[in-house]
Design an enzyme around this catalytic site. Structure first.
Site, PDB file in Angstrom:
ATOM      1  N   ARG A 300       1.215  -1.427   0.528  1.00  0.00           N
ATOM      2  CA  ARG A 300       0.046  -0.060   0.326  1.00  0.00           C
ATOM      3  C   ARG A 300       0.636   1.151  -0.328  1.00  0.00           C
ATOM      4  O   ARG A 300       0.989   2.292  -0.744  1.00  0.00           O
ATOM      5  CB  ARG A 300      -0.907   0.003   0.941  1.00  0.00           C
ATOM      6  CG  ARG A 300      -2.191  -1.133   0.724  1.00  0.00           C
ATOM      7  CD  ARG A 300      -2.882  -0.939   2.443  1.00  0.00           C
ATOM      8  NE  ARG A 300      -2.855  -2.841   2.291  1.00  0.00           N
ATOM      9  CZ  ARG A 300      -4.774  -2.297   3.411  1.00  0.00           C
ATOM     10  NH1 ARG A 300      -5.077  -1.922   3.264  1.00  0.00           N
ATOM     11  NH2 ARG A 300      -5.052  -3.897   3.793  1.00  0.00           N
ATOM     12  N   ASP A 429      -3.072 -16.531  -1.675  1.00  0.00           N
ATOM     13  CA  ASP A 429      -3.456 -15.995  -3.113  1.00  0.00           C
ATOM     14  C   ASP A 429      -2.197 -15.229  -3.568  1.00  0.00           C
ATOM     15  O   ASP A 429      -2.011 -15.309  -5.234  1.00  0.00           O
ATOM     16  CB  ASP A 429      -4.239 -14.850  -2.484  1.00  0.00           C
ATOM     17  CG  ASP A 429      -3.768 -13.437  -1.744  1.00  0.00           C
ATOM     18  OD1 ASP A 429      -3.341 -13.835  -1.108  1.00  0.00           O
ATOM     19  OD2 ASP A 429      -4.688 -13.245  -1.138  1.00  0.00           O
ATOM     20  N   GLU A 565     -11.239  -6.992  -5.405  1.00  0.00           N
ATOM     21  CA  GLU A 565     -10.736  -8.466  -6.800  1.00  0.00           C
ATOM     22  C   GLU A 565     -11.690  -8.659  -7.758  1.00  0.00           C
ATOM     23  O   GLU A 565     -11.113  -8.918  -9.275  1.00  0.00           O
ATOM     24  CB  GLU A 565     -10.941 -10.141  -5.724  1.00  0.00           C
ATOM     25  CG  GLU A 565      -9.563 -10.159  -4.712  1.00  0.00           C
ATOM     26  CD  GLU A 565      -9.771  -8.813  -3.507  1.00  0.00           C
ATOM     27  OE1 GLU A 565     -10.654  -8.440  -3.560  1.00  0.00           O
ATOM     28  OE2 GLU A 565      -8.951  -8.661  -2.839  1.00  0.00           O
ATOM     29  N   THR A 654      -0.456  -5.750  -5.868  1.00  0.00           N
ATOM     30  CA  THR A 654      -1.505  -6.216  -5.630  1.00  0.00           C
ATOM     31  C   THR A 654      -2.104  -5.584  -5.099  1.00  0.00           C
ATOM     32  O   THR A 654      -3.433  -6.173  -5.004  1.00  0.00           O
ATOM     33  CB  THR A 654      -1.264  -7.823  -4.613  1.00  0.00           C
ATOM     34  OG1 THR A 654      -2.362  -8.306  -4.950  1.00  0.00           O
ATOM     35  CG2 THR A 654       0.001  -7.430  -3.399  1.00  0.00           C
TER      36      THR A 654
HETATM   37  C1  DMJ Z   1      -5.817  -5.763  -0.897  1.00  0.00           C
HETATM   38  O1  DMJ Z   1      -4.855  -5.271   0.165  1.00  0.00           O
HETATM   39  C2  DMJ Z   1      -4.989  -6.735  -1.761  1.00  0.00           C
HETATM   40  O2  DMJ Z   1      -5.579  -7.093  -2.818  1.00  0.00           O
HETATM   41  C3  DMJ Z   1      -4.011  -7.936  -1.171  1.00  0.00           C
HETATM   42  O3  DMJ Z   1      -3.578  -8.524  -2.370  1.00  0.00           O
HETATM   43  C4  DMJ Z   1      -5.292  -8.642  -0.866  1.00  0.00           C
HETATM   44  N1  DMJ Z   1      -6.152  -7.801   0.055  1.00  0.00           N
HETATM   45  C5  DMJ Z   1      -6.974  -7.237  -0.243  1.00  0.00           C
HETATM   46  C6  DMJ Z   1      -7.815  -6.273  -0.899  1.00  0.00           C
HETATM   47  O4  DMJ Z   1      -9.393  -7.480  -1.140  1.00  0.00           O
END
Ligand code: DMJ
Length: 665
Positions: A300, A429, A565, A654
């Protein structure tokens, strides 16, 4: 003071003369010489002198001409680019052609092409094992000492960073217009695909070919509404609590603000962006006695700063990213080099969670894009080396099942723990996502990453895929000690997008087929709920039962956290296929967010029950990823311009922060 006496005029003839002399050093100040006509001057030169002058003039002329041609080409290229930017019509005329097929190289025992040689697995020191209660302990002494040493080294590097920062001056304009930037000095040819060469973005033009359409405007409106709440009640804090009109703190680093920076830039929210930038400049300080989660803060904060730097060219964000990156490094000082989950960015103290010395596999394998990019930008290899070591270690471990990884890894032994449980959901994931994305980021050279990814997708097909009743939806379940469970986290909905991205970059067409099937499932996970929003976890019916639909929800799993997602994957599916149905599905989801999660006074809230449209039960929390990811992906999904953050030029981390592909295809 009078000027010094002038030198005497030169002799009429000289049989030897240096170039410097003839070009003026001796004669420049001679009044007599200046008075003479050029022709006379010329006549007075010896033949040798004249030849030297002619040769020199010819040489200078050729140099000048060549340099003119270069500049002309450069301007031609620039004007080509800017005319592209001025296009008014959307230029999305169907899916972007996929890249040529990529066949994974045959697996060899030694190093794979382009991937650092994997050393034979070292026998690891047997770590203390035992019941979890015994694992709650401070790091070993030698580790502690290492952290102290490192902290000093880090401090030194940071002070250099600050000194450098003070020397920089930057003038940045809005979204890619002319930018004067001290760092923008290297020619494109110096952009290198070696990971650690220091380099900077060559052009920050965000290719915006058309004004926002109706759906994109609706996203901008949603963002503004969310921002209104954050700005009013949570400014500079981590998360908005929109119902209580207050805020929540996690790291105390303005998480929502930093996570949302590049979204504002992409959505064209200039005023909001500049106000947020000012906060970053004046208030964002990392010298704080605070524990941060390595993974969450990397994706983040570090990811957000790096992508904002790339989009804006503003060195403020790079300097902040460097500072933050240095402060995360103590997390890697473990016996196994598998990082601890938490690190104090003020003291350099890193540690595992209180209850275990394990780290989560997804967490330690989903920080690579950001650390590699930080090394590339700074020229400091330590970031990249630290995460490459983790990748190497995880690659070589036993305990996988056809490429599927367990969820935990021990920071002392470096081995997987809690073996036998396999999921594409929480805790595993983004391991899969980053295998593919690192391969793309690095210009598709690190074939070991590709092989691991392809093998894992085969593992998914073999062990985790199933189909539901009555509609035969393909879903990804979980395997625990040989027992299949028809349960799928909403988090798994990143997978259709990742599969589509892989197929676009040359992986087999079956990956795209699976992507489409899973995309349909994720859409149904939303659609079959009464609010049109997916639960956190869905359970699929695998046995036909009268009156039952495919997706069912257990009371403990029926909340929705505004996660991205599904819309993330819709974005990739639309980009890679051109099928507008994916845009329509995303539009439905945006409307559901607006109906059930929008708080009238500002902000959006996660909800308790996606099956109760009368009382969805707002939870009084707006996660930072709603602005960092969900709204960004929706905005990009609704764009018909495949060049707006093209998936051939950028790879999204991500947390949806775009980072450049080192050698774009
Ligand atoms: C986010 O912080 C990122 O996408 C992470 O990979 C998974 N969780 C959250 C969103 O759901």
């Amino acid at each position: 003071m009078y000027p010094p006496p002038l030198p005497p005029p030169p002799p009429p003839h000289r049989d030897f003369i240096s170039v410097t002399l003839s070009l003026g050093e001796s004669y420049d100040n001679s009044k007599g010489w200046r008075r003479r006509s050029c022709w006379r001057k010329w006549k007075q030169l010896s033949r040798l002198q004249r030849n030297v002058v002619i040769l020199l003039s010819a040489f200078l002329f050729i140099c000048g001409f060549l340099s003119y041609m270069n500049t002309a080409d450069h301007w031609k290229a620039l004007s080509g680019r800017s005319s592209e930017n001025q296009k008014v019509q959307p230029d999305f005329s169907g899916p972007k052609p996929a890249n040529p097929p990529v066949l994974p190289a045959p697996h060899t025992a030694g190093a794979a092409q382009g991937f650092p040689e994997i050393p034979p697995q070292k026998p690891r020191k047997h770590s203390r094992r035992g019941p979890p209660s015994l694992q709650i302990r401070a790091p070993d002494k030698d580790v502690k000492d290492g952290i102290q040493d490192l902290a000093e080294q880090e401090r030194e590097e940071l002070s250099i960073t600050y000194r450098e920062e003070n020397m920089r001056r930057t003038v940045i304009s809005w979204r890619g217009a002319v930018i004067e930037h001290e760092l923008v000095t290297e020619s494109p040819s110096r952009r290198a695909d070696v990971h650690t060469q220091r380099l900077v973005p060559e052009a920050r033009t965000l290719k915006v070919s058309a004004p926002p359409n109706k759906r994109q405007k609706a996203v901008v409106d949603a963002f503004r509404h969310a921002w209104k709440g954050y700005r009013k009640y949570a400014w500079g804090h981590d998360e908005l609590r929109p119902l209580s009109k207050s805020f929540g703190e996690w790291f105390g680093l303005g998480l929502t603000l930093v996570d949302a920076l590049d979204t504002m830039w992409i959505l064209g929210l200039k005023k909001e962006f500049e106000e947020a930038r000012k906060w970053v400049l004046q208030k964002l300080q990392f010298q704080k006695d605070v524990d941060v989660n390595l993974f969450e803060s990397t994706i983040r904060i570090l990811g957000g700063l790096l992508s904002t730097y790339h989009l804006t060219g503003d060195s403020l964000f790079l300097e902040k990213a460097k500072d933050f990156g240095h402060r995360l490094m103590p997390a890697f000082r473990t016996p196994s080099k598998i990082p601890y989950s938490d690190v104090n960015i003020g003291t350099g103290n890193a540690h595992p969670p209180r209850w275990t010395s394990d780290s989560t596999v997804a967490e330690v394998t989903s920080i690579q894009l950001e650390f590699r990019e930080l090394s590339r930008l700074t020229g400091n290899e330590k970031f990249q080396e630290a995460v490459a070591e983790v990748t190497r270690c995880v690659h070589s471990l036993s305990g996988k099942k056809d490429g599927l990884v367990p969820m935990f890894i021990n920071t002392h032994s470096g081995h997987f723990t809690h073996l036998g449980v396999y999921t594409l959901g929480a805790r595993a994931d983004s391991y899969y996502e980053y295998l593919l994305k690192q391969w793309i980021q690095g210009g598709k050279k690190e074939t070991q990453l590709l092989e691991d990814y392809v093998e894992a997708i085969e593992g998914v097909k073999k062990h985790l895929l199933h189909s539901s009743e009555p509609s035969k939806l393909t879903f990804v379940g979980e395997l625990a000690h040989g027992r299949f469970s028809a349960k799928m986290d909403h988090l798994v909905c990143f997978l259709p997008g990742t599969l589509a991205l892989g197929a676009h970059h040359g992986l087999p067409a079956e990956h795209m087929d699976l992507a489409k099937a899973l995309m349909e499932t994720c859409y149904q996970m939303n659609r079959q709920m009464k609010t049109g929003l997916s639960p956190e976890i869905a359970h699929f019916n695998v046995v036909p039962q009268e009156g039952h639909q495919d997706v069912e929800v257990k009371p403990a799993d029926r909340h929705n956290l505004l996660r991205p997602e599904t819309v993330e994957s819709l974005f990739y599916l639309h980009r890679c296929t051109g099928d507008s149905k994916y845009q329509d599905w995303g539009w439905e989801i945006l409307q559901s967010f607006n109906t059930y999660t929008r708080v009238p006074t500002g902000g959006y809230s996660s909800i308790n029950n996606v099956q109760d449209p009368q009382n969805p039960g707002p939870r009084d929390k707006m996660e930072s990823f709603f602005l960092g990811e969900t709204l960004k992906y929706l905005y990009l999904l609704f764009s018909d311009d495949a060049d707006l953050l093209s998936v051939d030029a950028y790879v999204f981390n991500t947390e949806a922060h775009p980072l450049p592909i080192w050698t774009p295809s």
